[in-house]
Motif scaffolding. Structure first.
Motif, PDB file in Angstrom:
ATOM      1  N   VAL A  76       0.848  -1.183   0.000  1.00 41.24           N
ATOM      2  CA  VAL A  76       0.000   0.000   0.000  1.00 41.24           C
ATOM      3  C   VAL A  76       0.886   1.236   0.000  1.00 41.24           C
ATOM      4  O   VAL A  76       1.661   1.451   0.934  1.00 41.24           O
ATOM      5  CB  VAL A  76      -0.935   0.020   1.225  1.00 41.24           C
ATOM      6  CG1 VAL A  76      -1.757   1.296   1.244  1.00 41.24           C
ATOM      7  CG2 VAL A  76      -1.828  -1.214   1.219  1.00 41.24           C
ATOM      8  N   THR A  78       1.099   5.367  -0.101  1.00 39.69           N
ATOM      9  CA  THR A  78       0.418   6.658   0.036  1.00 39.69           C
ATOM     10  C   THR A  78       1.427   7.757  -0.263  1.00 39.69           C
ATOM     11  O   THR A  78       2.633   7.587  -0.045  1.00 39.69           O
ATOM     12  CB  THR A  78      -0.152   6.848   1.457  1.00 39.69           C
ATOM     13  OG1 THR A  78       0.912   6.810   2.402  1.00 39.69           O
ATOM     14  CG2 THR A  78      -1.167   5.766   1.783  1.00 39.69           C
ATOM     15  N   ALA A 128      -3.324  10.686  -4.025  1.00 36.61           N
ATOM     16  CA  ALA A 128      -3.325   9.464  -4.828  1.00 36.61           C
ATOM     17  C   ALA A 128      -3.096   9.749  -6.308  1.00 36.61           C
ATOM     18  O   ALA A 128      -2.605   8.901  -7.052  1.00 36.61           O
ATOM     19  CB  ALA A 128      -4.648   8.721  -4.638  1.00 36.61           C
ATOM     20  N   GLN A 183      -2.698   5.001  -2.911  1.00 33.05           N
ATOM     21  CA  GLN A 183      -3.975   5.273  -2.252  1.00 33.05           C
ATOM     22  C   GLN A 183      -3.916   6.591  -1.491  1.00 33.05           C
ATOM     23  O   GLN A 183      -2.842   7.155  -1.269  1.00 33.05           O
ATOM     24  CB  GLN A 183      -4.312   4.136  -1.282  1.00 33.05           C
ATOM     25  CG  GLN A 183      -4.433   2.777  -1.953  1.00 33.05           C
ATOM     26  CD  GLN A 183      -4.794   1.674  -0.978  1.00 33.05           C
ATOM     27  OE1 GLN A 183      -4.929   0.524  -1.343  1.00 33.05           O
ATOM     28  NE2 GLN A 183      -4.974   2.031   0.288  1.00 33.05           N
ATOM     29  N   SER A 184      -5.083   7.046  -1.081  1.00 35.05           N
ATOM     30  CA  SER A 184      -5.166   8.306  -0.344  1.00 35.05           C
ATOM     31  C   SER A 184      -4.904   8.132   1.140  1.00 35.05           C
ATOM     32  O   SER A 184      -4.448   9.057   1.812  1.00 35.05           O
ATOM     33  CB  SER A 184      -6.559   8.935  -0.533  1.00 35.05           C
ATOM     34  OG  SER A 184      -6.817   9.183  -1.885  1.00 35.05           O
TER      35      SER A 184
END
Length: 522
Positions: free
Chosen positions: A88, A90, A95, A121-122
């Motif tokens: 993941v 960030t 994003a 991702q945010s």
């Protein structure tokens, strides 16, 4: 890549030196090569630290530190194929971060990561098995605010292992000061929780990793020079004063030795309870015991007990110590040949003997109340400064408050830059300065500051500083030319003092037992 254990000396480089080296290396290598090496090194260490991780959070910032994180994420993503590992990523720019917002190397890393299918991702994942802090790197001093502050707070407080790229975000490369994490940037910095912390320092090792709040924030330090060692191309900022632990060395002494071969230590301090209703005899006794166990041939204790109806004449725990009234120890010939430790528990009484010691003792270690006496008396400061011109060795062992008094500033100012504070004391008074604390700093006039790699919070106990003063006194005893190797011997005593604490075990560290475990230096 290797771990930094403190078993050897390591050159340390601040922001300016590191930048200069980085620019020279980048000019000699093909574009993006340095970041490619850095990101691969981060990914390899991440996989070694958490080989069974199911989710890795890579937090990336807007500069090349974030670019290193993107390259690491790319490798982890490729290695994760078929294993179920979730990577993941960030980014502080969101994003949908645009490559045009990034430096060239980081933009290239972003493009390659996206092409390989790495998703940005945010928000961080709700849980993760490893976090990689690639937010802000070296030289960044801006306040931590907004989303950045929230992410940093999570990284500092998570129980999961954290791997920091080059520096923990918010850690000052030179000083080891940690920036706070609220939207004003004014909140005091949070101490990282006991979870695993690792830092992979790239290209150079930075002083801030080893002193002040840096030791807690960085955790275990790793180093990778990325195949381009510094050599003599840029000046050092400091030196990690590592060495072999005492368990691996043994002081070799000639068979024909006698107690006079290893020098005398004179300890003057220990104000009696009659002076101000506060007895501090134990401080001087601790220093004297430490000097004896650390290898001095003879140790004399001169306690400042004038007016006492029950003078201390011997130590039942350590009967080898020889007690004398301070006046009996003030003979010029005696003081010239002994290593003198002054100030431990001296209270207000020690000020009366400081002028004589400054003008007579060739080797003088000043601690505690002796430092306070000097700080409040300009005439004593002049005496102190003139000693090196006579070829005499003086060691000051202040804690931060005592250092602030010597410099005429606040404790906060001392802690804001411990290396600068210690070097200023050394240069101003022409002494060796031992600025105690996490990552004790040892400096001498016009010398590169040294940072001690040993010690821990167990030393936050009454009397441990007195023990250190005694150990330094013993390390300097019996030296015919005290200035020749004085700095190295002081560093050796500081190293052993911290090492003893590192080996302590589960029981509470008490100064009397610490003194008993001291041993002679080689």
């Amino acid at each position: 890549m290797r771990t930094i254990t403190g078993h050897q000396r390591e050159p340390l480089y601040g922001t300016a030196s590191t930048r200069r080296h980085e620019h020279a290396v980048q000019a000699s290598l093909p574009a993006h090569t340095l970041m490619a090496r850095a990101g691969l090194a981060v990914a390899r260490l991440a996989r070694a630290l958490a080989p069974h991780a199911r989710c890795v959070w890579v937090a990336c910032g807007p500069g090349n530190n974030g670019g290193d994180g993107l390259v690491a994420a790319l490798h982890l993503h490729r290695w994760a194929a078929g294993t179920g590992l979730q990577v993941v990523v960030t980014h502080t720019l969101g994003a949908r971060v645009d490559a045009a917002q990034l430096p060239p190397d980081a933009a290239q890393a972003l493009s390659e990561a996206r092409s390989a299918g790495v998703l940005i991702q945010s928000e961080p994942p709700l849980s993760f098995d490893l976090a990689i802090d690639a937010l802000l790197g070296i030289g960044v001093t801006r306040p931590l605010m907004g989303e950045l502050a929230n992410w940093v707070l999570t990284l500092r407080t998570t129980d999961a292992p954290v791997l920091c790229v080059d520096l923990p975000t918010g850690l000052h490369a030179e000083t080891g000061a940690l920036t706070g994490t609220d939207n004003t940037g004014s909140r005091s910095a949070e101490s990282p929780q006991p979870g695993q912390r690792h830092t992979l320092s790239l290209l150079t090792l930075k002083p801030g990793l080893f002193t002040h709040q840096g030791r807690d924030a960085a955790g275990q330090v790793w180093f990778d020079d990325l195949g381009v060692s510094v050599g003599n191309t840029v000046p050092m900022t400091a030196l990690l004063a590592g060495g072999k632990p005492p368990s691996e060395t043994k002081a070799l002494r000639a068979h024909a030795s006698h107690k006079g071969s290893f020098g005398d230590v004179v300890v003057i301090g220990g104000q009696g309870i009659a002076a101000q209703g506060a007895g501090m005899t134990g401080a001087a006794v601790l220093a004297a015991r430490a000097a004896l166990y650390a290898g001095a041939g003879r140790v004399f204790a001169g306690l400042l007990e004038d007016g006492s109806t029950n003078e201390t004449t011997w130590d039942p725990v350590c009967p080898e110590l020889m007690f004398r009234r301070p006046a009996a120890l003030m003979d010029a010939g005696w003081l010239r040949q002994a290593s003198v430790v002054c100030g431990c528990g001296g209270g207000a009484s020690v000020a009366a003997v400081v002028p004589r010691l400054l003008s007579t003792a060739m080797t003088l270690v000043m601690d505690a109340d002796a430092l306070n006496a000097v700080a409040s008396d300009e005439a004593l400061q002049i005496q102190l400064t003139s000693r090196q011109g006579r070829g005499w060795l003086t060691v000051l062992t202040p804690h931060p408050l005592e250092a602030a008094r010597l410099l005429g500033c606040s404790t906060a100012q001392v802690m804001a830059d411990r290396l600068l504070a210690a070097q200023t004391i050394a240069d101003r008074f022409q002494v060796v300065c031992v600025l105690k604390g996490s990552g004790t700093v040892v400096t001498a006039p016009s010398q590169v500051p040294r940072i001690n790699p040993t010690g821990n919070a167990a030393l936050s106990s009454a009397g441990t500083g007195d023990v250190l003063a005694g150990m330094i006194g013993a390390a300097l005893s019996g030296r015919e030319t005290p200035n020749r190797d004085g700095l190295d011997r002081v560093c050796g005593a500081v190293l052993q003092h911290g090492w003893l604490a590192d080996q302590w075990g589960d029981c509470t560290l008490v100064a009397s037992e610490l003194a008993r475990r001291a041993r002679p230096m080689t």
